[in-house]
Design a protein around this motif. Structure first.
Motif, PDB file in Angstrom:
ATOM      1  N   LEU A 150      -3.056  -9.213  -7.985  1.00 39.67           N
ATOM      2  CA  LEU A 150      -3.185  -7.514  -8.188  1.00 39.67           C
ATOM      3  C   LEU A 150      -2.927  -7.538  -9.130  1.00 39.67           C
ATOM      4  N   THR A 160      -3.265  -3.801   0.776  1.00 38.54           N
ATOM      5  CA  THR A 160      -4.031  -3.698  -0.417  1.00 38.54           C
ATOM      6  C   THR A 160      -5.571  -3.645  -0.764  1.00 38.54           C
ATOM      7  N   PHE A 165      -7.283  -0.965  -2.627  1.00 35.82           N
ATOM      8  CA  PHE A 165      -7.406  -1.109  -3.629  1.00 35.82           C
ATOM      9  C   PHE A 165      -8.119  -2.312  -4.282  1.00 35.82           C
TER      10      PHE A 165
END
Length: 878
Positions: free
Chosen positions: A470, A51, A54
Motif C-alpha cells: 500500500l 483497500t 484504492f
C-alpha cells in the motif's frame, strides 16, 4: 581516533542501522506473543477487502500512465540522455526484467485456472465459458495491472537517476527539494517492503520445494533447512554482480522455463487426450480476457469482494511490494532505452510469456481437473508434481520434478541477488554498493523469512507484504504525477528557450567543428543560418537543422554576405565559428560588426588576433603561473641558443596555413637544419620536446571579458601516436581549482568573451605543460553537448543574461567516451595503426560518435555516399 572512525562509519550506514533495528523490533517479539496463526490469515483478508477500491484505482491509473507515454511524444525521451547506449543486450535485458518480476509465484500457482474454474463470481455475469473465464481471470491477476506498476515506477527511477543525476533510490521519485529525512524514511520503508516481498516469494518457493521433495522422494524435509541452503547460495552468488551473476542466472532460468514449456507441450500431446490445442485454448482465453477486462476492473462492485481479496487484490499488493525492488532493478538495467520501449517491454513481454505459461499448464490441467483440483485444496505444493507424474510417468516425472525444483532455486537466487543489491543501494550512501552490505542484507532477508514462517506461516508473510505494498502504491501515484509534470515543464522550457529571437549564424567550412555547432543549436530547437565556405560541401548540407545555407568561396565573401543580409536588425545576431581564420576575420572587423552581431572577441579590434600568436599566449600563461616548456622564437635557419634537444618546431601564428608542415621533432642541429627546408614561415617557434603521456583539453565558456569562467569537464585521449593524433577520447570531471583560477586569470587579462578550449601536454610524471588556447568551438564542442554541457547554448544564454548559468549542466555519465569515427578510420585504421577489430570495439564502447547521430544521420550517410562515389569510378575503370 578509532572512535571517530566508528562514528563516521555509523553515520554513513545510518539508514542500514535504522532499517535493521526497525526490522528486529517488529519481528523479534513475534515468537513471544504466541498469536494464533489464523489471526494473520484473517488480518490479511480484511486488509485486502478494505483497500480494494484504492488498489484497483491505482493499477488502472498506472495503465493509463503507460498508455500516455506509449502514445505521446514523451515516450521518445531516452533514459540516460540522447546518446546513451544500452549496457545489456536485448536478450539479457528481457530475461532480467521478466525473471525479476515473475519470481516464484508463477510456478507455485501454475494451475491457478483450476481454482477460478471451480470458484469465481464472474462466470455467468461476463462473456465466455467456464474454462475461458478461469483462464482470463488468471491473466488479470498476473499481467497488465501488475506489470504496469513495475513499468511506471521503474521508468520514473531510471529517468531521475540517469537523466537528472539523482541516486538510484525510490526517493528519486520525489521532488528535489523534499526534506532529506523524509526521503531517508521512504527509502528505509521501501527497503523493508522489499524484504517483505522477498520473504513472500521465499515462503512460496520453500513450500513448493518442500512439497516436491515430499511427493517425489517421500521425505519430510525441514523448510528452514531449505531456506538456509537457498539463502547461502544466494549470498554466495551476490558478489558476482548484476552484469555477470544475475544476467547469467536470468538467462539460464529463462532457458529452463522455455524448455519446461516445450517438454510439457510435447508430453501433453503424447500422454493426454487434449480437448483442444494449446494455441486454441490460449487464444480463446486471451480473447476472453480482452472482452472482460473492463468488467474485471470494476473494483467498486461488492459481489466480487471475497474473491478479489484472495486473488486480485492480494496479487496487486504483493506486486506493489515487490515493485519496490523490481523498479530499482529495472531502472539499473534500462539505461540507453526510450521510455516507450522500456514501458512496452516491461508490460507486454511478461504478459505474453504469462499467457503462454498458463495456456500450457491450464490446458494440460483440464485433462485431470477433478483429481488435480482435489489435491490442490488438500496440499497445493503437491499438485504440480502430481501433474508432472501424470504427464511423464513414474521415472520421467522424477527428472522433470528435479528440473522444476532447480528452476525454483534459480528464480529465487536471481531475486535474492537483485533484491540484496537494491536494499543495500537504498540504504547506502556509496555510489557503488559494497559486497559486505549485499551479503549482510542477503542473510537478513533469509533470517526474516525463517522467523516469519515460524511465527505465522505464509499468512503472516503475506500480511506484511500487502501492508507495505500500500505504501509503494502511494509513492507510485505521487511519483507519476510529479514525473509527468517534470517532463511537461522541461518540454515547455525548451520551447520557450528555442527562439531567443536572436538569429544564429554558423560561419565556417564543411568540417565537424561547424557541424557540431549546428547540431548543438538544433538540439535546443534553434535552426541556424549557415554560411558555408569552400567547394563541394557534403556533411552540413545533409543536416536537418539549418534553416538556410549560403554557399561562398572565401571567408571574405562570407563576411560580406553576413553584413549585407543580416546586419542592422532589431536584435543582434550571434555568429559562431569553428576555425581560427573565421574567428580572426571577425575580430579584424570588430568595430564595424560589434553593434549588429555577437561573436567571440577580446573587447577591441585586433586584440583577439594578437593573442592568437603562440608566443604571446606562452608569455601570458607564464605570467599567470601556468607551466610552459622552454622555448625560443628564431628566424628560419637559426639554431637555438639555450634549448636542449630534442626540439619541436612550431608555427608562431595560429593562422599560419602551413602549421602542419612547420611541426618537426629534431634530435640535433643537423635534423633541425634539415627541417627548415620544409618550413615556409620566416619566424619559427622552437620548444623543448617533452615526451607526452596524454593531452588534457578543456572546453568551456567565458563571459564578461573573462571575469566569469565555467569549466565542468575536461577530456583526455584514449591513445596517441608519435606523429598523429588519435580520434578516440573521453570526458572526465574537471576539479582542479588551482588550474581553473590560472585559466580564468589568462582569459581575464585577454578580456575574452566566448567559447574556448585550452590544451595541455601531460608528461610521464603527470606534469602539465601549456600548449595553446583556441578562441573558438573545437572538435570536442558537440561531444560536450552530448555529455550534458551545451557550450553553444551556455554562451548564448550568458551573453543575453550577463552570467553563466551553471545549473544548465546535466552530466549523467563520466567517463564519457567519444570517437571521430570517419577520421579515425582514415588516419589510423587504413594505415594499420589500430586493427579493424579494435576500431569496432571502440565504436561499441563509445557514448558519442561525431558523424553518426541518430537524430541527424544525414551528414554521416552523405559522407559515406561521397566516399563510395569516389571509389566506384576507379574500380569500374580498372
Amino acid at each position: 581516533m578509532n572512535i571517530q572512525r566508528v562514528v563516521k562509519k555509523m553515520k554513513k550506514e545510518s539508514s542500514s542501522i535504522i532499517a535493521f533495528c526497525l526490522l528486529m523490533a517488529i519481528i523479534l517479539p513475534l515468537p513471544l506473543l504466541n498469536i494464533d496463526k489464523s489471526f494473520f490469515g484473517q488480518m490479511f483478508h480484511d486488509i485486502c477487502v478494505a483497500t480494494r477500491e484504492f488498489v484497483g484505482f491505482s493499477t488502472v491509473f498506472c495503465l493509463l500512465v503507460i498508455l500516455f507515454f506509449v502514445f505521446s511524444k514523451y515516450g521518445s525521451v531516452k533514459i540516460g540522455g540522447q546518446y546513451a547506449k544500452p549496457e545489456y543486450s536485448n536478450v539479457s535485458w528481457v530475461s532480467c526484467l521478466i525473471m525479476a518480476g515473475l519470481g516464484i509465484g508463477i510456478v507455485f500457482y501454475c494451475e491457478e485456472p483450476l481454482f477460478h474454474m471451480n470458484s469465481n463470481p464472474y462466470f455467468g455475469n461476463v462473456a465466455g465459458s467456464a474454462e475461458e473465464v478461469a483462464y482470463s481471470l488468471t491473466l488479470f491477476d498476473w499481467t497488465l495491472n501488475a506489470w504496469s506498476m513495475y513499468g511506471v515506477l521503474g521508468v520514473i527511477i531510471a529517468y531521475f537517476h540517469y537523466n537528472k543525476g539523482r541516486e538510484l533510490k525510490l526517493s528519486a521519485a520525489f521532488p528535489g527539494r523534499t526534506n532529506r529525512w523524509l526521503k531517508k524514511i521512504v527509502d528505509i520503508v521501501m527497503a523493508l517492503g522489499i524484504v517483505a516481498g522477498l520473504t513472500t516469494s521465499l515462503g512460496l518457493g520453500v513450500a513448493q520445494l518442500k512439497g516436491g521433495v515430499e511427493y517425489v522422494f517421500d521425505y519430510d524435509i525441514s523448510p528452514y533447512l531449505l531456506m538456509a541452503v537457498i539463502g547461502l547460495v544466494a549470498v554466495w552468488s551476490v558478489n558476482s554482480g548484476l552484469k555477470r551473476g544475475v544476467k547469467w542466472l536470468s538467462n539460464v532460468t529463462s532457458v529452463l522455463i522455455v524448455v519446461m514449456l516445450i517438454v510439457v507441450v510435447v508430453l501433453g500431446y503424447h500422454s493426454f487426450d487434449l480437448k483442444s490445442s494449446f494455441t486454441g485454448y490460449t487464444l480463446r482465453g486471451v480473447k476472453n480476457f480482452a472482452q472482460n477486462f473492463v468488467s474485471y476492473n470494476k473494483f467498486w462492485e461488492e459481489f466480487s469482494d471475497e474473491w478479489a481479496a484472495s486473488w486480485a487484490v492480494f496479487y496487486q499488493l504483493w506486486f506493489a511490494a515487490w515493485a519496490a525492488f523490481v523498479a530499482v532493478f529495472l531502472a539499473k538495467i534500462s539505461k540507453g532505452r526510450t521510455i516507450r520501449e522500456t514501458m512496452i517491454a516491461i508490460v507486454l513481454l511478461p504478459t505474453v510469456l504469462t499467457a503462454i505459461w498458463y495456456g500450457v499448464f491450464g490446458n494440460v490441467g483440464l485433462v485431470v481437473k477433478d483429481e488435480l483440483f482435489a489435491l490442490m485444496q488438500q496440499n497445493l505444493p503437491h499438485s504440480l508434481f502430481y501433474l508432472l507424474k501424470q504427464l511423464a510417468g513414474e521415472s520421467g516425472s522424477v527428472v522433470l520434478s528435479v528440473a522444476v525444483m532447480l528452476t525454483i532455486c534459480c528464480i529465487f537466487v536471481t531475486s535474492s541477488d537483485s533484491s540484496s543489491y537494491v536494499v543495500a543501494t537504498l540504504l547506502s550512501k556509496d555510489k557503488e554498493v559494497r559486497a559486505l552490505n549485499k551479503i549482510v542484507w542477503g542473510c537478513v532477508q533469509c533470517g526474516c523469512a525463517m522467523l516469519l514462517y515460524y511465527c505465522g506461516g505464509l499468512s503472516l508473510i503475506q500480511s506484511a507484504s500487502v501492508v507495505l505494498g500500500l505504501a509503494v502504491l502511494v509513492i507510485i501515484l505521487l511519483g507519476s504525477v510529479y514525473f509527468i509534470y517534470v517532463l511537461v515543464r522541461e518540454d515547455r522550457s525548451k520551447s520557450a528557450k528555442m527562439p531567443f529571437s536572436n538569429l544564429c549564424i554558423v560561419f565556417g567550412s564543411d568540417h565537424y567543428n561547424p557541424l557540431g555547432i549546428v547540431r548543438s543549436l538544433g538540439e535546443i530547437g534553434v535552426s541556424p543560418v549557415v554560411v558555408l565556405v569552400g567547394e563541394n560541401p557534403v556533411a552540413i548540407p545533409a543536416s536537418k537543422y539549418p534553416q538556410k545555407i549560403h554557399y561562398v568561396k572565401s571567408n571574405e565573401e562570407g563576411l560580406a554576405l553576413i553584413k549585407s543580409e543580416y546586419g542592422r536588425r532589431k536584435e543582434k545576431c550571434f555568429i559562431l565559428t569553428g576555425s581560427d581564420d573565421t574567428t580572426a576575420l571577425l575580430n579584424e572587423h570588430y568595430d564595424e560588426l560589434k553593434d549588429d552581431f555577437y561573436f567571440y572577441n577580446c573587447g577591441e579590434q585586433g586584440r583577439l588576433n594578437h593573442f592568437m600568436q603562440k608566443e604571446v599566449l606562452n608569455q601570458l600563461a607564464e605570467d599567470c603561473g601556468v607551466n610552459v616548456a622552454r622555448r625560443e622564437v628564431v628566424k628560419r635557419g637559426e639554431l637555438p641558443k639555450n634549448l636542449r634537444y630534442p626540439i619541436i618546431t612550431k608555427a608562431v601564428n595560429s593562422l599560419s596555413t602551413s602549421w602542419k608542415n612547420t611541426m618537426h621533432i629534431c634530435h640535433n642541429a643537423e635534423e633541425l637544419l634539415g627541417a627548415y627546408k620544409d618550413i615556409e614561415d620566416e619566424d619559427v617557434l622552437l620548444q623543448e620536446y617533452i615526451i607526452k603521456k596524454n593531452e588534457l583539453c578543456i572546453d568551456a565558456v567565458a563571459c564578461n571579458e573573462g571575469k566569469d569562467v565555467f569549466i565542468p569537464i575536461n577530456s583526455f585521449y584514449h591513445r596517441l601516436f608519435d606523429k598523429s593524433y588519435g580520434y578516440y577520447y573521453y570526458f572526465t570531471q574537471f576539479d582542479n581549482k588551482d588550474l581553473t583560477e590560472k585559466i580564468s586569470l589568462m582569459l581575464q587579462k585577454a578580456k575574452f568573451t566566448g567559447i574556448f578550449s585550452v590544451e595541455f601536454l601531460v608528461d610521464e610524471n603527470d606534469q602539465l605543460y601549456f600548449l595553446e588556447i583556441n578562441f573558438r568551438n573545437s572538435t570536442w564542442s558537440h561531444a560536450s553537448t552530448a555529455a550534458g554541457y551545451n557550450l553553444v547554448h551556455s554562451w548564448i544564454d550568458a551573453t543575453l543574461n550577463g552570467r553563466i548559468n551553471r545549473e544548465s549542466v546535466n552530466i549523467t555519465k563520466l567517463p564519457f567516451n567519444c570517437l571521430v569515427e570517419i577520421n579515425e578510420y582514415r588516419a589510423n585504421v587504413k594505415t594499420k595503426k589500430i586493427s579493424k577489430l579494435q576500431f569496432m570495439k571502440d565504436i561499441r564502447n563509445s557514448d558519442y560518435l561525431t558523424y553518426w547521430n541518430r537524430e541527424d544521420n544525414g551528414p554521416f550517410w552523405a559522407i559515406v555516399k561521397n566516399i563510395l562515389a569516389k571509389k566506384l569510378p576507379s574500380r569500374r575503370n580498372s
